[in-house]
Design a protein around this motif. Structure first.
Motif, PDB file in Angstrom:
ATOM      1  N   ARG D 129       0.820  -1.221   0.000  1.00 33.31           N
ATOM      2  CA  ARG D 129       0.000   0.000   0.000  1.00 33.31           C
ATOM      3  C   ARG D 129       0.851   1.267   0.000  1.00 33.31           C
ATOM      4  O   ARG D 129       2.054   1.230   0.308  1.00 33.31           O
ATOM      5  N   LYS D 146       9.034  -0.865   6.208  1.00 31.73           N
ATOM      6  CA  LYS D 146       8.044  -1.331   7.210  1.00 31.73           C
ATOM      7  C   LYS D 146       6.740  -1.794   6.537  1.00 31.73           C
ATOM      8  O   LYS D 146       6.115  -2.775   6.970  1.00 31.73           O
ATOM      9  N   GLU D 150       4.941  -5.318   6.635  1.00 34.86           N
ATOM     10  CA  GLU D 150       3.524  -5.410   7.025  1.00 34.86           C
ATOM     11  C   GLU D 150       2.724  -6.206   5.998  1.00 34.86           C
ATOM     12  O   GLU D 150       1.887  -7.045   6.350  1.00 34.86           O
ATOM     13  N   THR D 151       3.001  -5.968   4.717  1.00 39.36           N
ATOM     14  CA  THR D 151       2.282  -6.660   3.638  1.00 39.36           C
ATOM     15  C   THR D 151       2.475  -8.165   3.744  1.00 39.36           C
ATOM     16  O   THR D 151       1.518  -8.945   3.630  1.00 39.36           O
ATOM     17  N   THR D 153       3.548  -9.861   6.425  1.00 40.01           N
ATOM     18  CA  THR D 153       3.065 -10.355   7.713  1.00 40.01           C
ATOM     19  C   THR D 153       1.546 -10.466   7.719  1.00 40.01           C
ATOM     20  O   THR D 153       0.979 -11.513   8.036  1.00 40.01           O
ATOM     21  N   ASP D 154       0.880  -9.366   7.334  1.00 41.55           N
ATOM     22  CA  ASP D 154      -0.587  -9.353   7.376  1.00 41.55           C
ATOM     23  C   ASP D 154      -1.203 -10.418   6.475  1.00 41.55           C
ATOM     24  O   ASP D 154      -2.233 -11.002   6.790  1.00 41.55           O
ATOM     25  N   ARG D 155      -0.585 -10.638   5.341  1.00 40.96           N
ATOM     26  CA  ARG D 155      -1.154 -11.623   4.417  1.00 40.96           C
ATOM     27  C   ARG D 155      -0.588 -13.022   4.633  1.00 40.96           C
ATOM     28  O   ARG D 155      -0.945 -13.963   3.926  1.00 40.96           O
ATOM     29  N   GLY D 156       0.352 -13.156   5.572  1.00 37.81           N
ATOM     30  CA  GLY D 156       0.935 -14.476   5.836  1.00 37.81           C
ATOM     31  C   GLY D 156       1.760 -15.010   4.677  1.00 37.81           C
ATOM     32  O   GLY D 156       1.751 -16.213   4.387  1.00 37.81           O
TER      33      GLY D 156
END
Lengths: 232, 232, 232, 232
Positions: D129, D146, D150-151, D153-156
């Motif tokens: 994003r 970061k 995050e991308t 991590t959040d989406r696994g």
């Protein structure tokens, strides 16, 4: 015989792969000696790196082989028809360059979207219609030439002002005062076909350039008061 | 006279074919000596491999030929108008590079879709309007320059922050502090025009980059606190 | 053993990067000696600049390694199935050339839009269906071959007249009377796939070339009365 | 110090222009020595033909310059964040390659349309994003890293199975076990981005490859029972 013309036609043929206009043997260039009425053309299916001025084929305008042992290009009759109908032509090129082919396969004239086009082609590059089955059965290559001529005659297009055509489902033919200029126009046509396709990708409804801008660009290069380039 | 500038302008012209920005002679670069008020520019219609520092043409800002025997580029008056209106310009380039031409032929500004664009052009690259027939008849090349200037003035665009323009149905002009940087911007504009066209192919409704991202990228290269590159 | 065939298959493999058909190791060529029933194929994952005639792998038609210390191409079983089903094949090529892959990823036959296509492929280039999960689990590469064969059999296509296929979500396989001709067809397929995609960009509803034009072009090159090229 | 790593990172940087992934200085490669906790990276804004192993910059993971007189790449903090978050990374690349940028500028994940993609990226290549204005103002390059993290991590998403990302309105980052593999993945990503864009041109509604086909291709190259290539 025709040593100078052979050299010119050889050089013009070799320019096709250098300009990335042909894959394998998919293209041919011819040139004409108008005084002698003789045409020099690439032999059929011969690789460019095997081509020499000596193995080019010499024909009269009826297609009789005057010199050379190889078969002439399979498109020879198309060249001959154009030389007979358009007396100002000194050289002719046929290629399968991909952007010009794309417009030909879509069966659409290439619109004059801008000055790059207008500098060399005065108006749209016309797309010649399909041969009918009867025309194809009678004489495919000869009638391909006839239909190109019909296209220019019916639409009142001057082949000097529009030095090229695309044939529906087939590809481009270009021409010029000699073989070198015919190749030059083949390069321009491919570039213009690419730009036109990209233009439609930006805006499928893009309009052709205003007529007065087309006039200006064509005339500053080709009209009686042309001022592009150097006086010769 | 102007030996160093001739050399710079020669090198900048030769960079155009090396960067695949021109076909045949479709491009020209000029540079200016602001103290002497003299411009060095490519001669019209001369092939790049015949170009030398010596056969470049030197003109004053009124277009009088001061040195050189060849005709200057047919686009010379456009260059001169830009030099007169934008005093920070040291070099100007015109090409017919295909992706920039596509946007020009579609008559559309090139939106700033991302950081590649924002690193060099602060905001959209504007598309200058068509000349009217009257403007064209009066003086085509001079009024092309006038309309570029009008575009920047009317929209309040700083020609240093947006070092280029596309002219409707024609193609791009770019500029810089010298001839070399003008060519650099011509390369960037073509790449950015290509990326923008591909972006629209992925999503015809793609949005420009957020303004704060555009600001950031432009400023990290060009602002007072720029930190891209090495201190000089 | 098979020194001449090794040389041919080596040369054919090296033609892939020269023709810009492969990135890294994404392609392989094989050739067959029908009398001996032996196949020569590229080893798996070996860079083209490390390839030699000597490190090619020799297999029998059951996939047993007869010569060579390296693992054969991971696509070997697909090649073997095709050799067993189509007795006229002398060489096979697999690549990931981007335009052919685009049609494969879209799961669409490549329509015959014009003469460039018709000169080499008689009709559309078929897109073979996905393997089912069961077929994939059983033997992915072998069943890829089986589904290509099914495609030609079910549709009644002659693999000599249509010397290639694209596999859904994967890419192209082409073939020919020997390894060199198989590569030639890989080059043609990529060019034809590109032209077809560009044609759709000009007109998404473009129609295939008339059948009689397709017949003519294929037959003037390949029929009993072919007249393209030189008699041999 | 780090002579071998300097050499690797130098070679990897030079591979970018050879593979046509960068225009001018628009790209950078780094490599890490995990034992010493030191990163070698391209200096900012230096032309590739002026690059040497010696003028690369050495930093610790907090960004302190340990060796070298030049400023490191302006994207250095993004690299450092990724090295800190993803311990398996040995090399990182950033480019502005045009097809990957097109997807980034459109803000779309690159779908896995076929096996070329599945061989290297297990699933779609995610689009990270935009930074918020606050994130950008705080620390643009660090927070770019970061948000990539995050991308994943959040989406696994496992960064080994998906060795790259595109950042919205910006461009791609790729990585690998070392600098050379990171560049390899940059080449693959650009090729895959191009194929995906062409696929959509054939059919804007093209579907991703079936999951079991994606699984198969990824696993035959990377799983515990991988059988592509040679045992090492």
């Amino acid at each position: 015989m025709l040593e100078e013309l052979r050299k010119q036609v050889y050089e013009a043929n070799m320019e096709l792969p250098r300009r990335n206009l042909v894959t394998y043997t998919w293209g041919n260039v011819s040139g004409i000696d108008r005084k002698k009425g003789l045409v020099v053309i690439k032999p059929s299916g011969v690789e460019y790196d095997e081509l020499t001025p000596e193995n080019l084929v010499v024909l009269d305008l009826d297609g009789n082989r005057v010199e050379g042992e190889l078969n002439p290009s399979s498109d020879t009759k198309t060249h001959l028809e154009l030389y007979k109908a358009f007396p100002t032509l000194g050289g002719i090129v046929h290629t399968h360059s991909p952007y010009a082919v794309a417009w030909a396969q879509a069966g659409r004239d290439i619109p004059c979207y801008g000055t790059t086009h207008a500098d060399y082609f005065y108006g749209a590059v016309p797309c010649a219609r399909h041969l009918t089955r009867e025309e194809l059965d009678e004489d495919y290559e000869k009638n391909t030439g006839k239909i190109i001529i019909e296209t220019f005659t019916d639409r009142g297009i001057d082949p000097v002002a529009v030095p090229g055509v695309i044939c529906h489902s087939h590809g481009p033919f270009t021409w010029g005062k000699d073989a070198a200029q015919a190749v030059y126009h083949a390069v321009v046509l491919e570039e213009v076909a690419k730009m036109a396709l990209l233009t439609r990708q930006v805006d499928p409804d893009a309009a052709p350039a205003p007529q007065y801008l087309q006039d200006k660009h064509y005339m500053r290069k080709h009209g009686p008061n042309a001022y592009y380039g150097q006086k010769k």
